[in-house]
Scaffold this active site. Structure first.
Site, PDB file in Angstrom:
ATOM      1  N   ASN A   1      59.081 -35.885 -29.515  1.00 47.64           N
ATOM      2  CA  ASN A   1      58.105 -36.902 -29.144  1.00 47.64           C
ATOM      3  C   ASN A   1      58.397 -38.224 -28.995  1.00 47.64           C
ATOM      4  O   ASN A   1      57.785 -39.094 -28.338  1.00 47.64           O
ATOM      5  CB  ASN A   1      57.106 -36.993 -30.509  1.00 47.64           C
ATOM      6  CG  ASN A   1      57.653 -37.140 -31.781  1.00 47.64           C
ATOM      7  OD1 ASN A   1      59.067 -37.180 -31.707  1.00 47.64           O
ATOM      8  ND2 ASN A   1      56.982 -37.634 -32.877  1.00 47.64           N
TER       9      ASN A   1
ATOM     10  N   GLU B   1      63.393 -37.246 -42.105  1.00 48.16           N
ATOM     11  CA  GLU B   1      62.089 -38.002 -41.708  1.00 48.16           C
ATOM     12  C   GLU B   1      61.149 -36.986 -41.170  1.00 48.16           C
ATOM     13  O   GLU B   1      61.220 -36.284 -39.978  1.00 48.16           O
ATOM     14  CB  GLU B   1      62.358 -38.999 -40.519  1.00 48.16           C
ATOM     15  CG  GLU B   1      61.402 -40.174 -40.545  1.00 48.16           C
ATOM     16  CD  GLU B   1      60.373 -39.900 -39.418  1.00 48.16           C
ATOM     17  OE1 GLU B   1      59.143 -39.182 -39.579  1.00 48.16           O
ATOM     18  OE2 GLU B   1      60.505 -40.352 -38.263  1.00 48.16           O
TER      19      GLU B   1
ATOM     20  N   CYS C   1      54.539 -38.651 -36.083  1.00 47.23           N
ATOM     21  CA  CYS C   1      54.435 -38.318 -37.459  1.00 47.23           C
ATOM     22  C   CYS C   1      53.516 -39.203 -37.949  1.00 47.23           C
ATOM     23  O   CYS C   1      53.145 -38.943 -39.357  1.00 47.23           O
ATOM     24  CB  CYS C   1      55.681 -38.505 -37.843  1.00 47.23           C
ATOM     25  SG  CYS C   1      57.091 -37.535 -37.117  1.00 47.23           S
TER      26      CYS C   1
ATOM     27  N   GLU D   1      64.829 -45.562 -42.413  1.00 45.18           N
ATOM     28  CA  GLU D   1      65.622 -45.837 -41.144  1.00 45.18           C
ATOM     29  C   GLU D   1      64.689 -47.192 -40.587  1.00 45.18           C
ATOM     30  O   GLU D   1      63.806 -47.327 -40.683  1.00 45.18           O
ATOM     31  CB  GLU D   1      64.924 -44.761 -39.990  1.00 45.18           C
ATOM     32  CG  GLU D   1      65.931 -43.431 -40.264  1.00 45.18           C
ATOM     33  CD  GLU D   1      65.633 -42.530 -39.127  1.00 45.18           C
ATOM     34  OE1 GLU D   1      64.433 -42.444 -38.491  1.00 45.18           O
ATOM     35  OE2 GLU D   1      66.465 -41.720 -39.165  1.00 45.18           O
TER      36      GLU D   1
HETATM   37  C1  SIN Z   1      57.250 -40.995 -35.565  1.00 40.83           C
HETATM   38  O1  SIN Z   1      56.471 -40.356 -35.127  1.00 40.83           O
HETATM   39  O2  SIN Z   1      58.187 -40.498 -36.164  1.00 40.83           O
HETATM   40  C2  SIN Z   1      57.944 -42.386 -35.001  1.00 40.83           C
HETATM   41  C3  SIN Z   1      56.885 -43.380 -34.623  1.00 40.83           C
HETATM   42  C4  SIN Z   1      57.265 -44.723 -34.670  1.00 40.83           C
HETATM   43  O3  SIN Z   1      58.506 -45.034 -34.661  1.00 40.83           O
HETATM   44  O4  SIN Z   1      56.732 -45.560 -34.809  1.00 40.83           O
END
Ligand code: SIN
Length: 486
Positions: free
Chosen positions: A158, A257, A291, A465
């Site tokens: 993604n 994560e 996510c 992170e």
């Molecule tokens: C993710 O969906 O894990 C990353 C989203 C983001 O860094 O904004």
């Protein structure tokens, strides 16, 4: 879309990058453009021998990389950052082709990912130790922070660039060496980053990319090899649990994560336009495939109808289409499995009482495009309430009290991100304390920031992170006690 229009054709590579070399094999797999399901090209499968070599060479390279002065490591990382920015248009084209996201979002991701390198090139200079008070004369006590060693990782489709850089940048800054297995659906972005890493002068063996279509055996090696000290994963909770148990055999440090089921809460005192903007950003970015996407939109009953009407207007303005087409806001879903899952969740919600406000079906833009959708009357009994949707579907639940909504929001095994819209400062503090999530956006739908700690609680994972927390995950703390000091 093909890659022939890139200004820098050197960015297209079709094999693993191990110890500074491109490693072909006898067997290949195709990579498809999710917008039209056409093949973009093929990539060589990493062999077991090549995989072993990647770990051995990362292990061999680590001492020299660790022992470089911090200024040297920092300057090399900074060069990588500069090269990524110089190639940002091509990197965005590669990303849109293999992942489908709109060009503007792809460009945003390339710069966002690069910013982790810039940030950690600077943070490398602040890996400080401690000099402690002692409990006996003639002793001295020091605390050192040392790189963990070889880091392996598996990253998702993604965010094909940023999820790699968010791990690799702190790892390399800390003095670790790094191997990533990117998703087999989006390997080209990772391989282009490897090409630029070599141009930046990152020494052979320090940054490696292994590509393969069968994640299971590769994952097994990356999580069990005795020369690997740490494993970092971004992906589903289900897969994360399995990888975590594999890491137990050699007691690796891990960062996980994992999945999310983000609540988005619009209280009765919210600024409605701010809340709708937040919902659009959080829900429809990357066609809902993040996510941290708002997964359950709780809207106070006093503002419910007005919020839904305003959201509907904005959602119906979204343009669904191929990522390079002018004005596209919502690209395709990654594959047929992903779109079928969204269809199933929506169908089950409708069968059990949810109302369609807009959307709820495939778009005419193509096979893998799903219409931006709003459902109301969603309840906690529905699958859509309890599953990570990973598609452009806003499912709305009406609520009456703060106490009730906090309880509902926490009613999930996930704990990654949450959002709340309110003007009440006292309530803001209650929410910061009571919402069981690693991240909280107040009157804001997009939180990402290289200086901030990204990560979750509960079954959304462990570790952070970004920011100063992100580098801690790649450092060991070593206590040194010196005796007989005269
Ligand atoms: C993710 O969906 O894990 C990353 C989203 C983001 O860094 O904004």
């Amino acid at each position: 879309m093909s890659f022939s229009s890139l200004s820098n054709p050197e960015l297209i590579k079709n094999s693993s990058f191990i110890n500074g070399e491109w490693q072909q094999s006898q067997s290949n797999f195709d990579v498809f453009n999710p917008a039209d399901q056409k093949s973009l090209g093929y990539v060589s499968e990493v062999t077991p021998e090549q995989l072993e070599k990647s770990i051995n060479s990362a292990h061999a390279a680590q001492k020299e990389w660790r022992d470089k002065t911090v200024d040297e490591r920092s300057a090399i990382l900074r060069k990588w950052y500069d090269l990524i920015l110089a190639n940002q248009n091509d990197l965005a084209s590669i990303m849109t082709a293999e992942q489908g996201k709109p060009r503007k979002e792809a460009l945003g991701e390339v710069v966002y990912g690069a910013k982790y390198i810039e940030w950690y090139a600077e943070e490398a200079k602040r890996i400080n130790g401690d000099y402690l008070p002692v409990n006996q004369n003639g002793r001295r006590a020091l605390v050192l922070r040392r790189p963990v060693g070889v880091v392996t990782s598996i990253t998702p489709w993604n965010f094909p660039g940023a999820m790699i850089l968010r791990k690799a940048a702190p790892a390399l800054a800390a003095g670790c060496t790094f191997i990533v297995k990117p998703s087999e659906l989006t390997p080209y972005s990772a391989l282009a980053l490897a090409q630029l890493s070599a141009e930046a002068g990152i020494p052979a063996g320090v940054f490696n990319v292994v590509v393969g279509s069968n994640a299971q055996p590769i994952g097994e090696v990356l999580t069990t090899h005795p020369k690997v000290s740490k494993f970092s994963f971004t992906g589903s909770t289900q897969v994360g649990k399995k990888l975590l148990s594999q890491c137990a055999s050699t007691v690796k440090k891990t960062s996980m994560e994992l999945g999310g089921n983000a609540p988005f809460i619009a209280f009765e005192d919210a600024d409605l336009d701010v809340a709708v903007k937040g919902a659009m950003g959080s829900k429809f970015r990357n066609a809902g495939q993040t996510c941290v996407c708002a997964n359950r939109l709780f809207v106070h009953r006093d503002i419910h109808d007005e919020f839904v009407a305003k959201l509907k207007t904005k959602v119906e303005e979204l343009k669904v289409g191929e990522g390079n087409q002018e004005g596209t806001n919502v690209g395709p879903l990654i594959d047929e499995k992903a779109i079928a899952k969204v269809e199933q969740l929506v169908a089950q919600a409708i069968e059990t009482g949810a109302q369609i406000i807009t959307g709820a079906g495939r778009s005419e833009a193509g096979q893998q495009f799903y219409l931006p959708t709003i459902l109301t009357d969603v309840t906690p009994e529905m699958d859509i309430f309890n599953s990570e949707i990973f598609g452009p579907v806003a499912s709305i639940i009406s609520f009456e009290s703060e106490e009730e909504v906090i309880k509902l929001a926490n009613q999930t095994e996930y704990g990654l991100c949450s959002y709340a819209f309110t003007q009440n400062m006292n309530r803001v503090f209650r929410l910061t304390e009571q919402l069981e999530f690693g991240m909280l956006g107040i009157n804001e739908g997009v939180l990402s920031n290289p200086a901030a700690p990204f990560g979750g609680v509960k079954e959304s994972g462990m570790g952070r992170e970004g920011g100063r927390w992100g580098i801690d995950d790649y450092l060991e703390t070593k206590y040194v006690c010196i005796g007989d000091v005269k």
